[in-house]
Scaffold this motif. Structure first.
Motif: not given
Lengths: 259, 256
Positions: A172-182, A236-242
């Motif tokens: 459940s946390a992963l979508p928010l994690f990727f936002t904060s990663l960016r 942009l690479s964070t989108y790829l990883i996501e």
């Protein structure tokens, strides 16, 4: 949806081109000295001339960014998981995390050099300091974002706290994690450059500082352009990883948009 | 209930009080007793907010009663999670799991290996009208299909009792009717025992062997009536005089 997002990319590119063209024309019309304001063409030309040096320094910055961000990620995950499992940790750590963000990095970075020298460590610490907060908070809120009823369902199935964490809270946390990663990754590059600017053997930060002192404004700006390029690429690479890690999130969001 | 069969689930004078501030307590359940025999479907209806969900939480082992006892097949079972499978109103299918993986969730929690759990749940898909959707993600399914998938996740746990908390509450009228008809059909083919919370008096009559009416909070049992209508019950059952009588009795019990 994807086709549209690529089409959207042209709009800022056109704006950028216009901006650069205006800049170029202004420099030629006013006859500004290149030490004050070099034309974009001159920036590109000098940058290309010194490409070997710039690439070397960029590589140094990139490695500081990567190591610092890696340290930051490890710390963020450990702290966020501790906070998720323990109310005591939450009460004790969250205020400290917020307080850590009030430390003016501009004052602490030179001290880091005094404490830890001109090596990698002070730079890694600065990068970690500026990036671990958004990531930790993103994770903590991501875990808390879990549907309470989903937790209840798992407990009714007989799952303990660790199972519950692995089966529902973590995903459940992963979508928010990727936002904060960016958010974190863009801070990371800036943090690395800032730490190098204060004092380093190599890196884009110290390169800019040296060129500024030599009145090579064109080379400073060339290094700025490379910095921007590196940041955008990492972003942009964070989108790829996501997309690789949570493909379901993207698919679901796309389906929701089409409805 | 005949004397020789022990009830599958027996609640005896379940009372639940919550501690409020300043030493006050709020009583939500007041000596609720009911029983469900093997193979029976018993509905619980009551005004909203009367404590039905608290009752379910206690049966599912998520909450403890202040006093009273729960027996499963004659054995004390308070606070235990491994006798009932719970289906909440929301389907709560995890968006990161395929439908088959979602259905296998309970089995995985029970410690069955992923592979074996997958194999078990896949056998159920045809009966639930979900063939071909094993590897789909939840967002690709309609509301009715998602609800069937959630029920599938519940029944594969093979627990003694199914706890269905308004399973069709969030569906549109047509889908709801379709699922009620479908549920009756699969019900006949299986040896399930269930307790169903519903707001819908007609749904209670259509699906249940017995209906328990609860009072407003603190909830106690106001009335228990047997539904002796022949099965399967469909749209034509609604025209049955007995149906009308039951509906009227229940509505009166709810509003008084």
């Amino acid at each position: 949806m994807r086709a549209r997002s690529w089409a959207n990319l042209w709009v800022p590119l056109v704006f950028l081109t216009v901006l650069v063209a205006v800049w170029e024309a202004a420099v030629h019309l006013t006859g500004a000295r290149p030490q004050v304001l070099p034309a974009p063409s001159r920036v590109a030309e000098s940058g290309w001339e010194h490409r070997a040096a710039i690439v070397d320094h960029a590589a140094a910055t990139l490695s500081v960014t990567a190591v610092g961000f890696g340290v930051s990620l490890v710390c963020a995950w450990i702290i966020a998981i501790a906070i998720d499992f323990s109310p005591l940790m939450r009460r004790g750590l969250i205020p400290l995390l917020v307080a850590s963000q009030t430390i003016p990095v501009i004052a602490i970075a030179p001290l880091m050099i005094i404490w830890f020298g001109f090596g990698l460590l002070p730079k890694i610490l600065v990068v970690a300091l500026v990036t671990f907060f958004p990531i930790t908070i993103g994770l903590v809120e991501g875990f808390a974002h879990t549907d309470r009823e989903a937790s209840a369902l798992l407990r009714s199935m007989g799952a303990g706290r660790i199972r519950e964490f692995l089966l529902v809270r973590l995903p459940s946390a992963l979508p928010l994690f990727f936002t904060s990663l960016r958010i974190g990754i863009t801070y990371a590059v800036i943090g690395a450059i800032f730490a190098e600017y204060v004092g380093a053997k190599e890196g884009l930060g110290i390169y800019m500082s040296v060129q500024k002192n030599a009145f090579r404004t064109d080379l400073v700006l060339a290094a700025v352009a490379v910095t921007a390029l590196v940041s955008i690429t990492l972003y942009l690479s964070t989108y790829l990883i996501e997309r690789l890690v949570i493909p379901w999130h993207l698919k679901e969001r796309r389906a929701a948009n089409e409805r | 209930m005949s004397a020789e069969t022990a009830p599958r689930l027996e609640l005896d004078e379940i009372t639940r009080e919550f501690q409020l501030r300043r030493g006050q307590t709020r009583r939500v359940l007041d000596a609720v007793s009911l029983h469900v025999s093997p193979g029976e479907l018993v509905s619980i209806i009551g005004p909203s907010g009367c404590g039905k969900s608290t009752l379910f939480n206690i049966i599912a082992g998520l909450d403890q009663a202040t006093s009273g006892s729960i027996r499963v097949d004659g054995r004390e079972a308070a606070g235990s999670c491994n006798h009932a499978a719970y289906m909440p109103q929301k389907d709560l299918l995890f968006p990161w799991r395929s439908i088959a993986e979602n259905a296998a969730l309970g089995l995985e929690v029970q410690g069955i290996k992923r592979r074996a759990a997958q194999q078990q749940v896949r056998e159920w898909f045809p009966r639930f009208g979900l063939s071909g959707f094993e590897d789909a993600l939840p967002f690709e399914l309609s509301g009715g299909m998602r609800q069937r998938a959630a029920l599938l996740r519940t029944v594969v746990q093979q627990q003694q009792t199914l706890l269905l908390d308004e399973p069709f509450g969030a569906l549109d009228a047509l889908t709801k009717q379709e699922l009620q008809a479908w549920l009756q059909q699969v019900w006949i083919e299986h040896d399930w025992t269930a307790l169903l919370i519903t707001h819908d008096v007609r749904e209670a009559i259509l699906l249940s062997d017995r209906v328990v009416v609860l009072t407003p909070r603190p909830a106690s049992v106001r009335m228990v009536i047997d539904v002796a209508l022949p099965r399967p019950r469909g749209i034509e059952t609604i025209a049955h005089p007995e149906f009308a009588r039951l509906e009227r009795t229940l509505l009166e019990a709810l509003s008084s």
